[in-house]
Design a protein around this motif. Structure first.
Motif, short mmCIF file in Angstrom:
data_model
loop_
_atom_site.label_atom_id
_atom_site.label_comp_id
_atom_site.label_asym_id
_atom_site.label_seq_id
_atom_site.Cartn_x
_atom_site.Cartn_y
_atom_site.Cartn_z
N GLY A 52 0.77 -1.16 0.04
CA GLY A 52 0.15 0.04 0.00
C GLY A 52 0.95 1.21 -0.11
N ALA A 53 2.21 1.24 -0.28
CA ALA A 53 3.02 2.31 -0.33
C ALA A 53 3.99 2.03 -1.38
CB ALA A 53 3.50 2.65 1.10
N ASP A 54 4.50 2.96 -2.21
CA ASP A 54 5.53 2.83 -3.23
C ASP A 54 6.98 3.13 -2.35
OD1 ASP A 54 6.61 5.55 -3.19
OD2 ASP A 54 4.48 6.10 -4.00
N ALA A 55 7.97 2.67 -3.25
CA ALA A 55 9.14 2.47 -2.44
C ALA A 55 9.62 4.05 -2.35
CB ALA A 55 10.18 1.96 -3.65
N GLY A 56 9.43 5.08 -2.91
CA GLY A 56 9.92 6.31 -2.41
C GLY A 56 9.16 6.83 -1.22
N THR A 57 8.08 6.38 -1.12
CA THR A 57 7.45 6.81 0.31
C THR A 57 8.09 5.96 1.43
OG1 THR A 57 5.22 7.22 -0.93
CG2 THR A 57 5.14 7.07 1.34
N VAL A 58 8.22 4.94 1.22
CA VAL A 58 8.86 3.91 2.19
C VAL A 58 10.06 4.65 2.44
CG1 VAL A 58 9.62 1.54 2.73
CG2 VAL A 58 7.47 1.88 1.55
N LYS A 59 11.07 4.73 1.47
CA LYS A 59 12.43 5.32 1.70
C LYS A 59 12.36 6.45 2.72
CE LYS A 59 16.58 6.53 -1.08
NZ LYS A 59 16.91 7.84 0.00
N ALA A 60 11.47 7.56 2.29
CA ALA A 60 11.55 9.00 2.95
C ALA A 60 11.00 8.48 4.27
CB ALA A 60 10.54 9.48 2.25
N ALA A 61 10.06 7.78 4.59
CA ALA A 61 9.69 7.51 6.02
C ALA A 61 10.63 6.69 6.73
CB ALA A 61 8.36 6.64 5.90
N VAL A 62 11.28 5.68 6.27
CA VAL A 62 12.29 5.15 6.91
C VAL A 62 13.54 5.91 7.40
CG1 VAL A 62 14.13 3.16 6.65
CG2 VAL A 62 11.80 2.79 5.93
N GLU A 63 13.97 6.85 6.17
CA GLU A 63 15.07 7.76 6.70
C GLU A 63 14.62 8.87 7.79
OE1 GLU A 63 16.35 8.71 2.75
OE2 GLU A 63 17.42 7.02 2.56
N LYS A 64 13.53 9.39 7.67
CA LYS A 64 12.92 10.42 8.54
C LYS A 64 12.86 9.87 10.00
CE LYS A 64 9.41 13.62 9.43
NZ LYS A 64 7.89 14.41 8.73
N ALA A 65 12.60 8.41 10.15
CA ALA A 65 12.63 7.86 11.51
C ALA A 65 14.01 7.54 11.98
CB ALA A 65 11.85 6.82 11.28
N GLY A 66 15.07 7.75 11.11
CA GLY A 66 16.47 7.56 11.55
C GLY A 66 17.32 6.19 11.16
N PHE A 67 16.79 5.77 10.27
CA PHE A 67 17.09 4.23 9.92
C PHE A 67 17.69 4.46 8.49
CE2 PHE A 67 14.50 3.64 13.07
CZ PHE A 67 15.03 2.71 14.01
N GLU A 68 18.53 3.48 7.92
CA GLU A 68 18.97 3.57 6.62
C GLU A 68 18.19 2.51 5.71
OE1 GLU A 68 22.93 2.01 4.32
OE2 GLU A 68 22.95 2.01 6.21
N PHE A 69 17.69 3.05 4.67
CA PHE A 69 16.70 2.46 3.59
C PHE A 69 17.82 2.18 2.91
CE2 PHE A 69 14.88 2.10 -0.43
CZ PHE A 69 13.48 1.36 -0.08
N ALA A 70 17.75 0.50 2.49
CA ALA A 70 18.76 -0.20 1.70
C ALA A 70 18.31 -0.83 0.42
CB ALA A 70 19.47 -1.48 2.51
N GLY A 71 16.99 -0.42 0.14
CA GLY A 71 16.62 -0.85 -1.40
C GLY A 71 15.77 -2.19 -0.99
N ALA A 72 15.28 -2.66 -2.27
CA ALA A 72 14.58 -4.12 -2.26
C ALA A 72 15.51 -5.10 -1.54
CB ALA A 72 14.26 -4.26 -3.81
N ALA A 73 14.70 -6.02 -0.91
CA ALA A 73 15.38 -7.03 -0.17
C ALA A 73 15.18 -8.31 -1.11
CB ALA A 73 14.64 -7.47 1.18
#
Length: 66
Positions: free
Chosen positions: A45-66
């Motif tokens: 229910g969310a695109d990768a860009g939205t997930v990346k921005a949210a993860v980084e805003k929370a202080g974690f490193e978004f490392a792409g598709a698993a």
């Protein structure tokens, strides 16, 4: 369709909650499942860009598709 992403820096339940809350705040209605042992987040229910921005805003490193 659910997508799985690698998130570096999650080490505990608090981290899991922070990431989940950040993603659901950025994408209300999204389904989020965190797997701490593999450091992955499955999101429906969310695109990768939205997930990346949210993860980084929370202080974690978004490392792409698993």
């Amino acid at each position: 369709m659910a997508e799985q992403y690698k998130v570096n820096g999650m080490t505990c339940g608090g981290c899991s909650r922070s990431v989940t809350n950040a993603i659901t705040k950025a994408a209300p209605g999204a389904s989020v499942t965190v797997d701490l042992p593999t450091a992955t987040v499955t999101v429906d229910g969310a695109d990768a860009g939205t997930v990346k921005a949210a993860v980084e805003k929370a202080g974690f490193e978004f490392a792409g598709a698993a």
